[in-house]
Design a protein around this motif. Structure first.
Motif, PDB file in Angstrom:
ATOM      1  N   THR A   1      48.613  27.279  52.164  1.00 37.06           N
ATOM      2  CA  THR A   1      47.176  27.309  51.884  1.00 37.06           C
ATOM      3  C   THR A   1      46.981  27.480  50.384  1.00 37.06           C
ATOM      4  O   THR A   1      47.904  27.857  49.656  1.00 37.06           O
ATOM      5  CB  THR A   1      46.486  28.446  52.644  1.00 37.06           C
ATOM      6  OG1 THR A   1      47.135  29.680  52.315  1.00 37.06           O
ATOM      7  CG2 THR A   1      46.559  28.223  54.143  1.00 37.06           C
ATOM      8  N   VAL A   2      45.784  27.195  49.927  1.00 35.76           N
ATOM      9  CA  VAL A   2      45.512  27.193  48.491  1.00 35.76           C
ATOM     10  C   VAL A   2      44.421  28.196  48.145  1.00 35.76           C
ATOM     11  O   VAL A   2      43.388  28.266  48.816  1.00 35.76           O
ATOM     12  CB  VAL A   2      45.075  25.790  48.012  1.00 35.76           C
ATOM     13  CG1 VAL A   2      44.694  25.828  46.537  1.00 35.76           C
ATOM     14  CG2 VAL A   2      46.178  24.779  48.259  1.00 35.76           C
ATOM     15  N   ILE A   3      44.676  28.974  47.113  1.00 36.72           N
ATOM     16  CA  ILE A   3      43.646  29.855  46.546  1.00 36.72           C
ATOM     17  C   ILE A   3      43.099  29.128  45.324  1.00 36.72           C
ATOM     18  O   ILE A   3      43.817  28.927  44.336  1.00 36.72           O
ATOM     19  CB  ILE A   3      44.219  31.220  46.158  1.00 36.72           C
ATOM     20  CG1 ILE A   3      44.889  31.879  47.367  1.00 36.72           C
ATOM     21  CG2 ILE A   3      43.134  32.129  45.581  1.00 36.72           C
ATOM     22  CD1 ILE A   3      45.648  33.150  47.019  1.00 36.72           C
ATOM     23  N   LYS A   4      41.860  28.721  45.407  1.00 39.66           N
ATOM     24  CA  LYS A   4      41.281  27.906  44.344  1.00 39.66           C
ATOM     25  C   LYS A   4      41.000  28.725  43.081  1.00 39.66           C
ATOM     26  O   LYS A   4      40.768  29.923  43.154  1.00 39.66           O
ATOM     27  CB  LYS A   4      39.991  27.267  44.843  1.00 39.66           C
ATOM     28  CG  LYS A   4      40.196  26.251  45.959  1.00 39.66           C
ATOM     29  CD  LYS A   4      38.870  25.657  46.391  1.00 39.66           C
ATOM     30  CE  LYS A   4      39.071  24.627  47.504  1.00 39.66           C
ATOM     31  NZ  LYS A   4      37.780  24.036  47.947  1.00 39.66           N
ATOM     32  N   PRO A   5      41.017  28.066  41.916  1.00 38.17           N
ATOM     33  CA  PRO A   5      40.657  28.748  40.666  1.00 38.17           C
ATOM     34  C   PRO A   5      39.248  29.318  40.749  1.00 38.17           C
ATOM     35  O   PRO A   5      38.401  28.822  41.499  1.00 38.17           O
ATOM     36  CB  PRO A   5      40.733  27.640  39.626  1.00 38.17           C
ATOM     37  CG  PRO A   5      41.606  26.594  40.234  1.00 38.17           C
ATOM     38  CD  PRO A   5      41.357  26.665  41.709  1.00 38.17           C
ATOM     39  N   SER A   6      39.012  30.357  39.967  1.00 42.55           N
ATOM     40  CA  SER A   6      37.702  31.003  39.992  1.00 42.55           C
ATOM     41  C   SER A   6      37.363  31.524  38.603  1.00 42.55           C
ATOM     42  O   SER A   6      38.233  31.961  37.858  1.00 42.55           O
ATOM     43  CB  SER A   6      37.698  32.155  40.997  1.00 42.55           C
ATOM     44  OG  SER A   6      36.496  32.895  40.903  1.00 42.55           O
ATOM     45  N   LYS A   7      36.089  31.451  38.286  1.00 41.60           N
ATOM     46  CA  LYS A   7      35.629  31.999  37.005  1.00 41.60           C
ATOM     47  C   LYS A   7      35.275  33.476  37.116  1.00 41.60           C
ATOM     48  O   LYS A   7      34.914  34.125  36.135  1.00 41.60           O
ATOM     49  CB  LYS A   7      34.412  31.212  36.514  1.00 41.60           C
ATOM     50  CG  LYS A   7      34.720  29.769  36.136  1.00 41.60           C
ATOM     51  CD  LYS A   7      33.492  29.070  35.596  1.00 41.60           C
ATOM     52  CE  LYS A   7      33.814  27.621  35.214  1.00 41.60           C
ATOM     53  NZ  LYS A   7      32.612  26.933  34.671  1.00 41.60           N
ATOM     54  N   GLU A   8      35.416  34.016  38.323  1.00 43.43           N
ATOM     55  CA  GLU A   8      35.085  35.431  38.536  1.00 43.43           C
ATOM     56  C   GLU A   8      36.081  36.318  37.780  1.00 43.43           C
ATOM     57  O   GLU A   8      37.295  36.124  37.864  1.00 43.43           O
ATOM     58  CB  GLU A   8      35.128  35.773  40.013  1.00 43.43           C
ATOM     59  CG  GLU A   8      34.769  37.236  40.295  1.00 43.43           C
ATOM     60  CD  GLU A   8      34.803  37.569  41.771  1.00 43.43           C
ATOM     61  OE1 GLU A   8      34.533  38.728  42.114  1.00 43.43           O
ATOM     62  OE2 GLU A   8      35.109  36.670  42.581  1.00 43.43           O
ATOM     63  N   ILE A   9      35.569  37.268  37.037  1.00 40.38           N
ATOM     64  CA  ILE A   9      36.426  38.190  36.280  1.00 40.38           C
ATOM     65  C   ILE A   9      36.938  39.288  37.196  1.00 40.38           C
ATOM     66  O   ILE A   9      36.158  39.968  37.871  1.00 40.38           O
ATOM     67  CB  ILE A   9      35.649  38.802  35.092  1.00 40.38           C
ATOM     68  CG1 ILE A   9      35.238  37.697  34.113  1.00 40.38           C
ATOM     69  CG2 ILE A   9      36.514  39.842  34.380  1.00 40.38           C
ATOM     70  CD1 ILE A   9      34.363  38.186  32.968  1.00 40.38           C
ATOM     71  N   LEU A  10      38.243  39.444  37.229  1.00 39.78           N
ATOM     72  CA  LEU A  10      38.872  40.503  38.013  1.00 39.78           C
ATOM     73  C   LEU A  10      39.220  41.663  37.101  1.00 39.78           C
ATOM     74  O   LEU A  10      39.719  41.471  35.988  1.00 39.78           O
ATOM     75  CB  LEU A  10      40.148  39.977  38.686  1.00 39.78           C
ATOM     76  CG  LEU A  10      40.008  38.764  39.609  1.00 39.78           C
ATOM     77  CD1 LEU A  10      41.388  38.289  40.052  1.00 39.78           C
ATOM     78  CD2 LEU A  10      39.146  39.114  40.812  1.00 39.78           C
ATOM     79  N   THR A  11      38.945  42.869  37.556  1.00 39.22           N
ATOM     80  CA  THR A  11      39.313  44.071  36.793  1.00 39.22           C
ATOM     81  C   THR A  11      40.081  45.022  37.698  1.00 39.22           C
ATOM     82  O   THR A  11      39.960  44.972  38.918  1.00 39.22           O
ATOM     83  CB  THR A  11      38.066  44.788  36.238  1.00 39.22           C
ATOM     84  OG1 THR A  11      37.209  45.155  37.325  1.00 39.22           O
ATOM     85  CG2 THR A  11      37.303  43.898  35.264  1.00 39.22           C
TER      86      THR A  11
END
Length: 417
Positions: free
Chosen positions: A129-139
């Protein structure tokens, strides 16, 4: 119709998995170096195993940091080799200007253990399965302090002096009360005395944690004791605070609490801590099997009782107090029967060059080894000094990384003739 239903269910399951995997748990990693504690990595925990072969340094972007490596593991730990697992490890460059949490260059100031990142490229799970790119900032919501987290913090209430001393203690991971273990006492300099946190004794430099690293413990399994002092215990005028006696009483307490080899007690310290080691040596010359004295000095007129002790000294020739101070001390020790071996080194030596230099001094079979670091080779080139003292402070960022000196220390025993 049934086939269509199964296809829809399968797509929904994959979609749910992808959405869940887009929200990994984020943990920051810190490590301690010669010049202090730095944020050096990130652990991302996903709900399913990740295919490490398809990860690259370009998969993520960490704000204002340089990524050195990205790989997977089946446990929440850094590793030399990648293993498929639900943990993604991102290693960051400790040389980045903003990597410091508590360092030599910013003594007295703590930075937050915070890291921010985004996923730039696709991540593939082991289930394809694929985890798509995201612009969400992870902290990060948590942090881990490698090696530091292996120490325990205690308070010792000294019945003899009536004083209380906070201390950090590393207990060997496979501690067996039927075995005898050496103990290393590390005492910090006067810089962190304005700070109350007991753990500061571990993160202001690597004089304590280097002895508790997995690599060092694999060679020299030992207790490591690092007291935290909230005031100056000794000074250049020869004043000695009663907490020095409390430290010695703490040693006696620990010898009764744990299975410690009293023939293999070692003391070391930088600046103030080294001065404390000197005082302990001439007051109780039969206590320690060996001592490592870094960037320190004391009144040469009182050190004669330690002339027969096993001692290794490291100072910079550019240190305006410690260098002449240790010259005077070694002269006194020689006059009282010590055999002294001398070595002149550059602070820029590689680990191999330091090992070779130590071995050359060891050939002389001296009980006092006096190694100096050449002026101008101690302060890192990228450091701009804002005040004097760099030749002093940066001595210990080098001294505790010399593996062969640590080996020399552990090779000493009072039971040896």
């Amino acid at each position: 119709m049934r086939k269509l239903y199964l296809l829809i269910v399968l797509l929904l399951v994959c979609s749910i998995e992808i959405l869940a995997a887009n929200k990994p748990n984020v943990t920051a990693i810190t490590e301690v170096f010669g010049d202090g504690q730095k944020l050096t990595g990130v652990i991302l925990e996903y709900p399913t195993a990740i295919n490490g072969k398809k990860l690259t340094k370009e998969t993520f972007e960490v704000t204002d940091r340089t990524i050195l490596n990205v790989y997977t593991n089946d446990v929440s730990e850094k590793a030399k080799n990648s293993k498929n697992g639900k943990y993604v490890i991102i290693e960051l460059d400790p040389k980045d200007k903003n990597s410091g949490i508590f360092t030599t260059a910013q003594r007295g100031k703590f930075n937050e253990k915070k890291v921010s990142l985004i996923q730039k490229n696709k991540i593939y799970t082991t289930k394809n399965t694929v985890i798509k790119p995201s612009k969400e900032i992870l902290t990060n919501s948590a942090s881990r302090d490698l090696i530091v987290e292996d120490f325990k913090q205690f308070e010792f209430k000294d019945p003899k002096t009536g004083l209380t001393l906070g201390y950090n203690l590393y207990i060997p991971k496979n501690y067996d009360k039927n075995k005898k273990y050496p103990l290393v006492l590390f005492m910090h300099d006067a810089g962190p005395t304005d700070l109350k946190e007991t753990v500061v004794a571990l993160i202001q430099g690597n004089g304590a944690i280097v002895f508790a690293s997995p690599e060092e413990q694999a060679k020299h399994e030992a207790f490591v004791l690092a007291p935290k002092y909230n005031k100056k215990i000794v000074d250049d005028d020869g004043n000695i605070d009663p907490l020095l006696d409390t430290t010695l009483n703490l040693l006696d307490y620990l010898k009764n609490e744990y299975s410690i080899d009293t023939d293999r007690l070692y003391t070391t310290g930088q600046s103030m801590g080294g001065m404390m080691s000197i005082v302990m040596n001439f007051r109780q010359p039969d206590l320690f099997a060996a001592s490592y004295l870094v960037a320190c000095q004391w009144d040469p007129n009182v050190v004669a009782p330690m002339a027969k002790n096993k001692i290794w000294i490291t100072v910079s020739t550019g240190d305006e107090k410690a260098f002449p101070g240790m010259n005077a001390i070694t002269d006194t020790l020689k006059k009282n029967g010590a055999k002294v071996a001398y070595g002149s080194w550059k602070g820029t030596y590689s680990s191999e060059e330091f090992t070779k230099a130590v071995k050359e001094m060891e050939k002389e079979n001296a009980n006092v080894n006096y190694s100096t670091l050449e002026k101008g080779t101690v302060i890192p080139k990228d450091v701009v000094e804002t005040s004097k003292g760099g030749e002093h402070i940066y001595t210990w960022t080098i001294a505790y990384n010399i593996e062969r000196v640590r080996d020399w220390l552990f090779s000493q025993s009072k039971s040896k003739k």
